[in-house]
Scaffold this motif. Structure first.
Motif, short mmCIF file in Angstrom:
data_model
loop_
_atom_site.label_atom_id
_atom_site.label_comp_id
_atom_site.label_asym_id
_atom_site.label_seq_id
_atom_site.Cartn_x
_atom_site.Cartn_y
_atom_site.Cartn_z
N LEU A 22 0.78 -1.24 0.00
CA LEU A 22 0.00 0.00 0.00
C LEU A 22 0.81 1.29 0.00
N ASP A 23 2.07 1.22 0.39
CA ASP A 23 2.87 2.42 0.58
C ASP A 23 2.89 3.32 -0.65
N GLY A 24 3.11 2.77 -1.81
CA GLY A 24 3.18 3.56 -3.04
C GLY A 24 1.87 4.25 -3.37
N GLU A 25 0.77 3.54 -3.22
CA GLU A 25 -0.55 4.13 -3.52
C GLU A 25 -0.90 5.24 -2.53
N ALA A 29 -1.28 9.42 -3.26
CA ALA A 29 -2.45 10.19 -2.81
C ALA A 29 -2.04 11.32 -1.85
N GLY A 30 -0.75 11.39 -1.48
CA GLY A 30 -0.28 12.46 -0.60
C GLY A 30 -0.23 12.09 0.87
N TYR A 31 -0.24 10.80 1.17
CA TYR A 31 -0.23 10.34 2.56
C TYR A 31 0.89 9.33 2.77
N GLU A 32 1.26 9.18 4.03
CA GLU A 32 2.22 8.13 4.34
C GLU A 32 1.65 7.26 5.44
N ILE A 33 2.07 6.02 5.40
CA ILE A 33 1.60 5.06 6.40
C ILE A 33 2.48 5.22 7.64
N ASP A 34 1.85 5.57 8.76
CA ASP A 34 2.58 5.72 10.03
C ASP A 34 2.70 4.39 10.75
N GLN A 35 1.67 3.56 10.63
CA GLN A 35 1.66 2.32 11.40
C GLN A 35 0.67 1.34 10.77
N VAL A 36 1.00 0.06 10.85
CA VAL A 36 0.07 -1.00 10.44
C VAL A 36 0.02 -2.01 11.57
N VAL A 37 -1.20 -2.37 11.96
CA VAL A 37 -1.40 -3.41 12.98
C VAL A 37 -2.25 -4.51 12.35
N VAL A 38 -1.69 -5.71 12.32
CA VAL A 38 -2.43 -6.88 11.84
C VAL A 38 -2.74 -7.72 13.07
N ASP A 39 -4.02 -7.78 13.41
CA ASP A 39 -4.45 -8.50 14.62
C ASP A 39 -5.28 -9.71 14.22
N ALA A 40 -4.60 -10.84 14.04
CA ALA A 40 -5.27 -12.07 13.64
C ALA A 40 -6.03 -12.70 14.80
#
Length: 180
Positions: A22-25, A29-40
């Motif tokens: 997702l980082d490139g998309e 769009a003018g945003y950056e990913i600060d954090q991703v949490v995957v909670d299975a």
């Protein structure tokens, strides 16, 4: 390093995979990913993406980023038929300001700072660079600008305001034309 068995059993992508996908998309769009949490382990499993940009994150942008993320994640073989909740959100006002970009994005906002010498300071974020930030503080009945080295900031948090700041305060913060 072996993959986390919880992630494997839920057929969800890893944090790293989500960021790479997702980082490139988000950046386009003018945003950056600060954090991703995957909670299975959550029921249903959850993927939370915290994004931010220089002009904040409005509801229309959240909706568009959510659609983009959902489409791209649905293309992964890993998710298959495993249902999960996807949440795209902003960092929120309680996120500590820890990097230059956080102060840049908070320009014009009121903050509470704790400095390395133990001093506490409340003021409005003004201009800054990678090493320091200007804070507009009360000085009697007027305002003054203090330059604070980012290395001296132990804690900084945006304050919620219920009334508009004075035009003079905004002017000193470099935000002319945005206030009362």
């Amino acid at each position: 390093m072996a993959p986390d068995p919880k992630l494997r059993s839920a057929d969800l992508p890893s944090q790293k995979q989500v960021i790479e996908l997702l980082d490139g998309e988000f950046a386009r769009a003018g945003y950056e990913i600060d954090q991703v949490v995957v909670d299975a382990a959550a029921r249903p499993p959850r993927i939370t993406i915290v994004a931010d940009g220089d002009n904040g994150l409005d509801l229309d942008s959240v909706a568009e980023l959510s659609r983009t993320a959902s489409e791209l994640l649905d293309q992964l073989d890993r998710t298959g038929d495993t249902p999960y909740v996807l949440e795209v959100t902003s960092p929120g006002v309680d996120r500590p300001l820890t990097e230059h970009k956080h102060f840049r994005r908070a320009r014009g906002r009121k903050v509470e700072l704790t400095l390395a010498d133990g001093a506490q300071l409340t003021g409005r974020v003004g201009q800054g660079d990678t090493e320091s930030v200007e804070i507009v503080v009360r000085d009697g009945r007027d305002f003054a600008v203090r330059r604070i080295e980012l290395a001296d900031v132990v804690k900084a948090v945006v304050q919620v305001e219920f009334s508009p700041p004075s035009p003079r305060e905004l002017e000193l913060a470099g935000e002319t034309g945005k206030g009362a």
